[in-house]
Design an enzyme around this catalytic site. Structure first.
Site, PDB file in Angstrom:
ATOM      1  N   ASP A   1       0.825  -1.215   0.000  1.00  0.00           N
ATOM      2  CA  ASP A   1       0.000   0.000   0.000  1.00  0.00           C
ATOM      3  C   ASP A   1       0.859   1.266   0.000  1.00  0.00           C
ATOM      4  O   ASP A   1       0.364   2.359   0.307  1.00  0.00           O
ATOM      5  CB  ASP A   1      -0.908   0.020   1.242  1.00  0.00           C
TER       6      ASP A   1
ATOM      7  N   ASP B   1      -7.659  -7.109  13.774  1.00  0.00           N
ATOM      8  CA  ASP B   1      -7.249  -8.447  14.217  1.00  0.00           C
ATOM      9  C   ASP B   1      -8.090  -8.937  15.394  1.00  0.00           C
ATOM     10  O   ASP B   1      -8.569 -10.070  15.418  1.00  0.00           O
ATOM     11  CB  ASP B   1      -5.756  -8.455  14.572  1.00  0.00           C
TER      12      ASP B   1
END
Length: 483
Positions: free
Chosen positions: A86, A239
């Site tokens: 990214d 997460d």
């Protein structure tokens, strides 16, 4: 709240002693058999594994993580390395792509993937990575952040748990810090995180088969990941969000304390503050969004619901931050100014001392640094408490995501250069007003106690105020000179 935290720490201490005493190791509790070569099946006896490495402008560490992933021992036709870049810096993107091409020329099945925007940050990148057609042939996905370096046998030690136990969704490894001795701040971080990995993760795995996914150094069953709804970017702790959702679906997790993956701690104060903001704000915000969903869930037992809501979220992610700052840095000093209010000695001394000692068991080599750790944690509790309230009330910076800066060998290279010119520092970049205000408050309370008090708190108040002043002027952690 202090009593709640005390009970939680004592309970965790008792449980970890019992786990070690009865040798409750994952290989004994779960079925585990090494995956062996099969003459008839050939490499098809090995499941297909996807290895994802999300990264963002990781100039200093991209070679380490890609090299370690490509060095994993597994049949070359049964593994796909996926680099999810990214990066917004064109130079870094070119470097990462060249590194991928270099490994591809050696016969490694490596894919370099980019996308048009950074929507969803890490969660968005991982989600986009799962959409590629070649992922459909994979059974499991291992995830490593850009500074993580797994040992070659990582997959051989984790995958068998997933192959032989159909109800396991996640196998999580422990972190091993390569730069813990870089400065005093990294030693303090090591003490905090070692307790998390030595006690919290171990106890959660052995008792409830649930713990928070650490976002890296873990292997997921792709079917479980999809069953839980996949990656979502509604919080900055994607997460933990995924782990909670998978647990509510009835999936179980395994933590391997003896499997360590090398990584880097943030060594600059700026990077550490950004990381701690995300790690404190994100869980509080996730708790706000998911508490009723957990309560209404029908697939998990009431005991596990209580563990997730009360112990995992409320005590560890909210109470722990608030009580550390409000009680030890606001209320206790205020009793000096209002002598009619007296805190009993068990509340002012015995309980915090026990909590501190129980926290320190994870890192025996740093016991001599215990006083510094207490002072540093009290200072950071201000930042964490502020972030916790931002998360609970969804205030301004609730969705702020700043990638934790990794230095790799940058510091050594820059310090090794010839006579680097000392950079000019902007006062605003290193000045932290709230820390300075609390420092002055503690110093004033210390002076008042020295002049009029009888309880001797001034010793603690003066030392703690100095710690807040040092943090307030940014004189913490490693300083990297400009090139």
């Amino acid at each position: 709240m202090s009593l709640m935290l005390f009970v939680e720490k004592v309970y965790m201490g008792i449980m970890i002693i019992l786990i070690k005493l009865f040798r409750r190791r994952p290989v004994k509790h779960w079925k585990w058999e090494a995956i062996k070569d099969d003459v008839e099946l050939g490499n098809s006896a090995y499941p297909m594994v996807l290895v994802q490495i999300p990264m963002y402008n990781e100039r200093e560490v991209y070679q380490l993580s890609i090299g370690a992933a490509c060095g994993l021992s597994w049949p070359s036709d049964r593994i796909i390395i996926q680099v999810l870049d990214d990066s917004t810096d064109p130079t870094i993107k070119d470097l990462v792509e060249l590194e991928c091409q270099r490994w591809a020329s050696k016969g490694i099945n490596i894919k370099y993937e980019i996308r048009d925007d950074r929507n969803g940050f890490k969660a968005g990148s991982l989600k986009e990575g799962m959409k590629h057609s070649y992922v459909k042939q994979c059974d499991y996905v291992a995830i490593f952040d850009a500074d993580f370096q797994p040992e070659p046998d990582f997959l051989y030690r984790t995958i068998p748990f997933l192959v032989h136990n159909s109800d396991i969704a996640l196998v999580q490894a422990r972190w091993k810090f390569v730069n813990s001795d870089e400065c005093l701040m990294t030693r303090m971080q090591e003490m905090t995180l070692d307790y998390h990995f030595t006690v919290e993760q171990e106890v959660g795995s052995a008792t409830y088969a649930f713990f928070g996914f650490n976002g890296t150094a873990g292997v997921w069953r792709i079917a479980a990941l999809n069953d839980a709804g996949g990656w979502k970017d509604c919080t900055t702790v994607e997460d933990m969000d995924l782990a909670v959702r998978a647990s509510l679906k009835g999936w179980k997790f395994v933590y391997l304390s003896d499997l360590k993956v090398k990584n880097e701690l943030p060594s600059t104060f700026k990077a550490y503050r950004y990381q701690q903001h995300r790690w404190s704000c994100g869980p509080a915000n996730l708790f706000r969004k998911m508490v009723m969903e957990i309560v209404r869930n029908k697939k998990v037992s009431p005991l596990k619901k209580f563990h997730v809501i009360y112990s995992f979220f409320f005590v560890r992610k909210i109470v722990a931050h608030i009580v550390t700052f409000v009680f030890y840095c606001v209320i206790l000093p205020a009793t000096v100014l209002v002598p009619e209010v007296q805190v009993p000695i068990w509340g002012a001394v015995y309980i915090p001392s026990t909590i501190t000692l129980l926290n320190a068991v994870g890192t025996p080599r740093s016991l001599h640094l215990l006083i510094f750790w207490i002072l540093f944690e009290n200072v950071m509790s201000l930042h964490r408490t502020k972030a916790t309230f931002i998360g609970l009330f969804e205030a301004g910076r609730v969705n702020e995501w700043v990638v934790t800066e990794k230095l790799g060998d940058a510091l050594k290279k820059k310090l090794g250069a010839k006579a680097p010119r000392k950079p000019r520092l902007r006062i605003g970049e290193r000045l932290h007003v709230l820390e300075l205000i609390v420092g002055f408050y503690l110093f004033f309370c210390g002076c008042y106690d020295l002049a009029f008090g009888k309880n001797g708190y001034f010793i603690y108040l003066f030392i703690q105020s100095v710690a807040f002043f040092i943090a307030g002027v940014g004189y913490v952690g490693t300083f990297v000179p400009n090139s």
